[in-house]
Every structure is written in C-alpha cells, then in structure tokens.
Design a protein around this motif. Structure first.
Motif, PDB file in Angstrom:
ATOM      1  N   GLY A  36       0.796  -1.223   0.000  1.00 10.61           N
ATOM      2  CA  GLY A  36       0.000   0.000   0.000  1.00 10.61           C
ATOM      3  C   GLY A  36       0.828   1.273   0.000  1.00 10.61           C
ATOM      4  N   ARG A  37       2.149   1.152  -0.099  1.00 11.13           N
ATOM      5  CA  ARG A  37       3.005   2.353  -0.197  1.00 11.13           C
ATOM      6  C   ARG A  37       2.800   3.014  -1.551  1.00 11.13           C
ATOM      7  N   GLU A  38       2.841   4.350  -1.546  1.00  8.87           N
ATOM      8  CA  GLU A  38       2.552   5.087  -2.776  1.00  8.87           C
ATOM      9  C   GLU A  38       3.836   5.698  -3.355  1.00  8.87           C
ATOM     10  N   TYR A  39       3.922   5.681  -4.674  1.00  7.77           N
ATOM     11  CA  TYR A  39       5.087   6.209  -5.387  1.00  7.77           C
ATOM     12  C   TYR A  39       4.609   7.193  -6.442  1.00  7.77           C
ATOM     13  N   ILE A  40       5.409   8.218  -6.710  1.00 12.90           N
ATOM     14  CA  ILE A  40       5.127   9.072  -7.872  1.00 12.90           C
ATOM     15  C   ILE A  40       6.013   8.594  -9.009  1.00 12.90           C
ATOM     16  N   ASP A  41       5.418   8.452 -10.169  1.00 13.48           N
ATOM     17  CA  ASP A  41       6.076   7.808 -11.297  1.00 13.48           C
ATOM     18  C   ASP A  41       6.656   8.841 -12.254  1.00 13.48           C
ATOM     19  N   LEU A  42       7.961   9.059 -12.165  1.00 21.16           N
ATOM     20  CA  LEU A  42       8.638   9.917 -13.151  1.00 21.16           C
ATOM     21  C   LEU A  42       9.353   9.066 -14.199  1.00 21.16           C
ATOM     22  N   ALA A  43       9.125   7.757 -14.160  1.00 21.39           N
ATOM     23  CA  ALA A  43       9.796   6.845 -15.085  1.00 21.39           C
ATOM     24  C   ALA A  43       8.895   6.498 -16.271  1.00 21.39           C
ATOM     25  N   GLY A  44       7.595   6.483 -16.011  1.00 25.92           N
ATOM     26  CA  GLY A  44       6.644   6.197 -17.089  1.00 25.92           C
ATOM     27  C   GLY A  44       6.872   4.839 -17.735  1.00 25.92           C
ATOM     28  N   GLY A  45       7.310   3.862 -16.937  1.00 18.50           N
ATOM     29  CA  GLY A  45       7.555   2.532 -17.513  1.00 18.50           C
ATOM     30  C   GLY A  45       8.555   2.603 -18.657  1.00 18.50           C
ATOM     31  N   ILE A  46       9.598   3.418 -18.501  1.00 19.65           N
ATOM     32  CA  ILE A  46      10.591   3.715 -19.550  1.00 19.65           C
ATOM     33  C   ILE A  46       9.912   4.377 -20.759  1.00 19.65           C
ATOM     34  N   ALA A  47       9.382   5.551 -20.538  1.00 18.48           N
ATOM     35  CA  ALA A  47       8.813   6.370 -21.626  1.00 18.48           C
ATOM     36  C   ALA A  47       7.655   5.673 -22.350  1.00 18.48           C
ATOM     37  N   VAL A  48       6.909   4.863 -21.621  1.00 23.81           N
ATOM     38  CA  VAL A  48       5.790   4.126 -22.219  1.00 23.81           C
ATOM     39  C   VAL A  48       4.432   4.718 -21.818  1.00 23.81           C
ATOM     40  N   THR A  49       4.221   4.897 -20.509  1.00 23.48           N
ATOM     41  CA  THR A  49       2.905   5.351 -20.064  1.00 23.48           C
ATOM     42  C   THR A  49       2.818   6.883 -20.155  1.00 23.48           C
ATOM     43  N   GLY A  91      15.524   6.720  -4.585  1.00 19.72           N
ATOM     44  CA  GLY A  91      14.242   7.281  -5.011  1.00 19.72           C
ATOM     45  C   GLY A  91      13.092   6.365  -4.616  1.00 19.72           C
ATOM     46  N   LEU A  92      13.236   5.069  -4.859  1.00 18.69           N
ATOM     47  CA  LEU A  92      12.181   4.122  -4.487  1.00 18.69           C
ATOM     48  C   LEU A  92      11.948   4.136  -2.989  1.00 18.69           C
ATOM     49  N   GLU A  93      13.029   4.225  -2.214  1.00 18.89           N
ATOM     50  CA  GLU A  93      12.889   4.298  -0.749  1.00 18.89           C
ATOM     51  C   GLU A  93      12.085   5.529  -0.345  1.00 18.89           C
ATOM     52  N   GLU A  94      12.244   6.618  -1.101  1.00 16.72           N
ATOM     53  CA  GLU A  94      11.564   7.868  -0.749  1.00 16.72           C
ATOM     54  C   GLU A  94      10.227   8.037  -1.475  1.00 16.72           C
ATOM     55  N   GLY A  95       9.835   7.028  -2.296  1.00 12.48           N
ATOM     56  CA  GLY A  95       8.527   7.093  -2.945  1.00 12.48           C
ATOM     57  C   GLY A  95       8.500   7.844  -4.262  1.00 12.48           C
ATOM     58  N   VAL A  96       9.587   7.777  -5.021  1.00 13.82           N
ATOM     59  CA  VAL A  96       9.572   8.364  -6.367  1.00 13.82           C
ATOM     60  C   VAL A  96      10.321   7.434  -7.320  1.00 13.82           C
ATOM     61  N   MET A  97       9.705   7.174  -8.462  1.00 12.45           N
ATOM     62  CA  MET A  97      10.305   6.280  -9.449  1.00 12.45           C
ATOM     63  C   MET A  97      10.998   7.111 -10.525  1.00 12.45           C
ATOM     64  N   VAL A  98      12.322   6.906 -10.656  1.00 11.43           N
ATOM     65  CA  VAL A  98      13.084   7.570 -11.712  1.00 11.43           C
ATOM     66  C   VAL A  98      13.810   6.500 -12.512  1.00 11.43           C
ATOM     67  N   LEU A  99      14.471   6.920 -13.596  1.00 16.44           N
ATOM     68  CA  LEU A  99      15.184   5.988 -14.468  1.00 16.44           C
ATOM     69  C   LEU A  99      16.653   6.370 -14.542  1.00 16.44           C
ATOM     70  N   VAL A 100      17.445   5.443 -15.057  1.00 16.46           N
ATOM     71  CA  VAL A 100      18.816   5.788 -15.411  1.00 16.46           C
ATOM     72  C   VAL A 100      18.957   5.619 -16.923  1.00 16.46           C
ATOM     73  N   ALA A 101      19.975   6.258 -17.492  1.00 15.48           N
ATOM     74  CA  ALA A 101      20.362   6.003 -18.883  1.00 15.48           C
ATOM     75  C   ALA A 101      21.845   5.696 -18.828  1.00 15.48           C
ATOM     76  N   GLY A 102      22.161   4.451 -18.482  1.00 16.89           N
ATOM     77  CA  GLY A 102      23.550   4.072 -18.240  1.00 16.89           C
ATOM     78  C   GLY A 102      23.965   4.472 -16.830  1.00 16.89           C
ATOM     79  N   PRO A 103      25.209   4.149 -16.446  1.00 17.18           N
ATOM     80  CA  PRO A 103      25.667   4.374 -15.071  1.00 17.18           C
ATOM     81  C   PRO A 103      25.900   5.848 -14.705  1.00 17.18           C
ATOM     82  N   ASP A 104      25.954   6.726 -15.726  1.00 13.94           N
ATOM     83  CA  ASP A 104      26.377   8.110 -15.461  1.00 13.94           C
ATOM     84  C   ASP A 104      25.262   9.142 -15.622  1.00 13.94           C
ATOM     85  N   VAL A 105      24.056   8.697 -15.976  1.00 15.41           N
ATOM     86  CA  VAL A 105      22.992   9.662 -16.280  1.00 15.41           C
ATOM     87  C   VAL A 105      21.679   9.223 -15.635  1.00 15.41           C
ATOM     88  N   MET A 106      21.029  10.177 -14.927  1.00 12.85           N
ATOM     89  CA  MET A 106      19.666   9.955 -14.434  1.00 12.85           C
ATOM     90  C   MET A 106      18.716  10.349 -15.564  1.00 12.85           C
TER      91      MET A 106
END
Ligand SMILES: *Cc1c(COP(=O)(O)O)cnc(C)c1O
Length: 403
Positions: free
Chosen positions: A39-52, A359-374
């Motif tokens: 039941g924990r809530e997250y804000i989705d800034l990942a969009g399922g990898i630019a899908v949703t 980010g997941l621990e704090e309730g926000v979903m983000v993505l990476v683009a390789g090891p050096d880029v958020m």
C-alpha cells in the motif's frame, strides 16, 4: 484461479535472471501514482521507460480497451480489422507517412525497418548496397539484428556472429558518418535524441547533415522514434520538432501506453519493396493493440496535451536545478520535452543506480540512462502537484545518497 501469495523472492526462483527488478512489487496505478503490495505510494517519473505517456489507468484508454475486449481480440493478418486500418489512417494523417506496418514492440518495428531498407536497396540498386550505418551508444532493441545495429557492444557480447555490413559512427559527428558512407550504404539509422545512450540531443545541423548525406548517396534515413515519439518532445514525433523528415520512422513504447504495439512508418514508394509474403507478424496490427493506440493518438495529438509538455518540462528542470544548487550532483540537465537526462558529475559517475534505489525508498520512481545519467520520462499529463511532490521526494533521495 489459484491465488498464491506472490513475493519478490519468488522472482529469482522462476525467472531467467536477465533482469534485477526493485524490491517492491507494484500492484496498482492511477495517473502518475503507483501503489505496491504494502500500500506504499510512489510518484512515477519513469513512465515505464517512456511508455505510459498518459499515465496509469487513463479512463478513456480503459474504456476503449474493455470495449474492444468485448468485441474482437485477434484474427491474424489473414484478415484485416477495423482498428488497424483506422490507426494506420490516423498515423498517415498526422505524419509524413503514406504506409504503415504494425509490430508488437520497438525492436520488432526496427527489425522491419532494417529489413525494408535492405530489401528496397536490393531491389533498386542490387545486393552490394546493403550496409547500415548507425551510432555508438545507440539503442534499437534486443533482437540479434537490432543489437547488432545498436551501438552498445555489451548487448552483443557472446551472441556473435552478428549480421554483416553494419558500421558505427559517432553521434553528433557528421565527419564520422561521411567517412563511412558510400554507394554501398542502404541506410543511416539514428535516434533523433539518443535515449538509453544518455539522453543526448542532436547538435544543430546534425540531423540536417544526415539527411543531405543520405540524399547524396541514395541511402534511406531511418529515425528510431521508439522513445522520442508520441508526444514525448512536445511534438507528436521528434522529426517534426527538428524539421528533418526521415524515409522510415519507427514508433512503439508510448504508442500503446503500456499495451504492446509498434509501428514502422514510411512512404508508398519505399513500402512497395515489402511485397506480399516478404515480412510479417502473427500479432502485429491486432485489434486490441490498435484500438488502444488509436485512442492514445487522439489524446496525445490534442494541441493542449502537446503544449503542456513544455510547461511541465520547465517545472521539472527548475526543480532539478534547485536540487542541484544544493547537492551538485549534475554537470548538465539535457534532453527534449519530457525526456530529461541529468548527467552526473565526475564525483557521482557510475552511481546512477544508487539514486534510483534511494528514489524508491523515498517514494519516487526515476530511471537511469547508463551508469552516469539519471533519466526522467514522466506522463505527458502529470499534474503539477505530482511534479512538486516528486521533486521533494527526489531531493530526499539525493540527500540520502550524498550525505
Ligand atoms: C526501447 C527502445 C527500443 C526497443 O523497444 P522494445 O519495445 O523494448 O523492443 C528501440 N529503440 C529505442 C530508441 C528504444 O528506446
């Protein structure tokens, strides 16, 4: 139906180990919010990898999908269906395209594009004109042909021998393309903004230069818009933003907002080279996928939705810059529209996954683009208050990693 209690640890017992998903299991989404099993809530800034691109459980898309589910799911391409023809018509009306081929994913759409480029050149110029030029760090999918055209050698490692006749130039370096292109080149393949490779936008004149080189050498220009398409940059397709028209364009990801669908768009004269029986797919163009995609295009092509991308971008970038002024983790914030990349400073290079996990621990979903880029690719219609709350949570995540 059996209802075994599902846990994350079961994943490792039943799945091929090619993924390493996060600790929580999401069970529900609405708009830009997602809830896990606890039941924990997250804000989705990942969009399922630019899908949703339209968020989760968009009411119009739920309605169209369930309506189609009651009518017709599948026929195969032995027969056509109304949603497929309507969707193809819509794509032709909204873009340069005159013909459409449907697939089920970005990789499949690209596979069709690369095969078409070869087949077209074979038919018009003979078998020697088969070489494909693409770019280092590019990403085009995970089939053997698409990882070979893609510019990340680690994805090909151990799967060789690769298909022959593929060369890699340097993105944003026209001279490196000029050095490789010849009368043997059938296609130049490029992501208008390199996504997985680090969210790199094209340098001024780069895409124009590719267009000129292709015209001079009778090569087809292929834009892989699997990530940049369907409104992501504030234009329906990024080629419209940059003012350079390709000969073939591939689209997937946000086209189905999570329902698997991909498409290859092209002109009629080029499409003619995929004659009856030359290529195909059992599911491609199935009525469920096409009904959803048509509704997605209806919503995204609304000027109000496309215009909303820029204001949301500005709000996100301003928030990220404010966070950066306090924690100095980004050397640059770049991208286009709501495809944003935050390049990590030397100190934090290689640690992108740590920020994602925090980010997941704090309730926000983000993505990476390789090891050096958020990377961020939120819904195009994410509410302002969700952006603000997500930024607060992301700042707490950054603080966790940095301090
Ligand atoms: C995601 C992606 C693909 C692959 O799409 P799949 O649906 O995973 O096959 C291809 N090209 C680009 C630019 C992508 O971002």
């Amino acid at each position: 139906m059996s209802h075994t209690k599902v846990t994350r640890s079961m994943f490792d017992d039943v799945m091929v180990p090619n993924y390493s998903p996060g600790k929580m299991i999401p069970v529900r989404g609405l708009g830009s919010r997602v809830w896990d099993q606890e039941g924990r809530e997250y804000i989705d800034l990942a969009g399922g990898i630019a899908v949703t691109g339209l968020g989760h459980a968009h009411p119009k898309l739920v309605e169209v999908l369930t309506d189609q589910a009651h009518r017709l799911w599948h026929l195969s391409n032995v027969l056509t269906n109304e949603p497929a023809i309507r969707l193809a018509q819509r794509l032709c009306d909204l873009t340069f395209a005159e013909r459409v081929y449907f697939a089920n994913s970005g990789g499949e759409a690209n596979e069709a594009a690369f095969k078409l480029a070869r087949r077209y050149s074979w038919e018009h110029y003979g078998p020697d004109k088969h070489e494909i030029i693409s770019f280092r760090s590019s990403f085009h999918g995970r089939t053997l042909f698409t990882v070979s055209v893609g510019g990340q050698p680690k994805y090909l490692e151990g799967f060789e021998p690769a298909p022959a006749g593929i060369h890699h130039a340097t993105y944003n370096d026209l001279a490196s393309v000029e050095a490789l292109i010849s009368e043997r080149t059938c296609a130049v393949v490029v992501e208008p903004i390199q996504g997985e490779g680090g969210v790199l936008p094209p340098a001024p004149g780069f895409l124009e230069g590719l267009r000129e080189l292709c015209d001079r050498h009778n090569a087809l220009l292929v834009f892989d818009e699997v990530q940049t398409g369907v409104g992501r940059t504030g234009h329906l397709y990024a080629y419209q933003k940059f003012g350079v028209t390709p000969d073939i364009l591939t689209t997937a990801k946000a086209l189905g907002n999570g329902f698997p669908v991909g498409a290859m768009l092209t002109r009629a004269d080029i499409a003619a080279s995929l004659g009856i029986g030359t290529h195909g797919s059992t599911y491609g163009g199935n009525p469920l996928a096409c009904a959803v995609a048509e509704a997605v295009l209806d919503i995204v092509s609304d000027p109000a939705v496309l215009e909303g991308v820029e204001s949301r971008r500005l709000r996100l970038v301003a928030g990220l810059e404010a966070i950066n002024s306090r924690y100095e983790i980004f050397s640059e914030i770049r991208g286009g529209g709501l495809l944003l990349g935050g390049a990590l400073t030397d100190q934090w290079k290689g640690k992108s996954k740590e920020f994602l996990s925090a980010g997941l621990e704090e309730g926000v979903m983000v993505l990476v683009a390789g090891p050096d880029v958020m990377r961020l690719a939120p819904s195009l219609i994410i509410p302002e208050e969700d952006i603000d709350e997500a930024l607060k949570r992301f700042e707490r995540a950054v603080a966790r990693v940095v301090t």
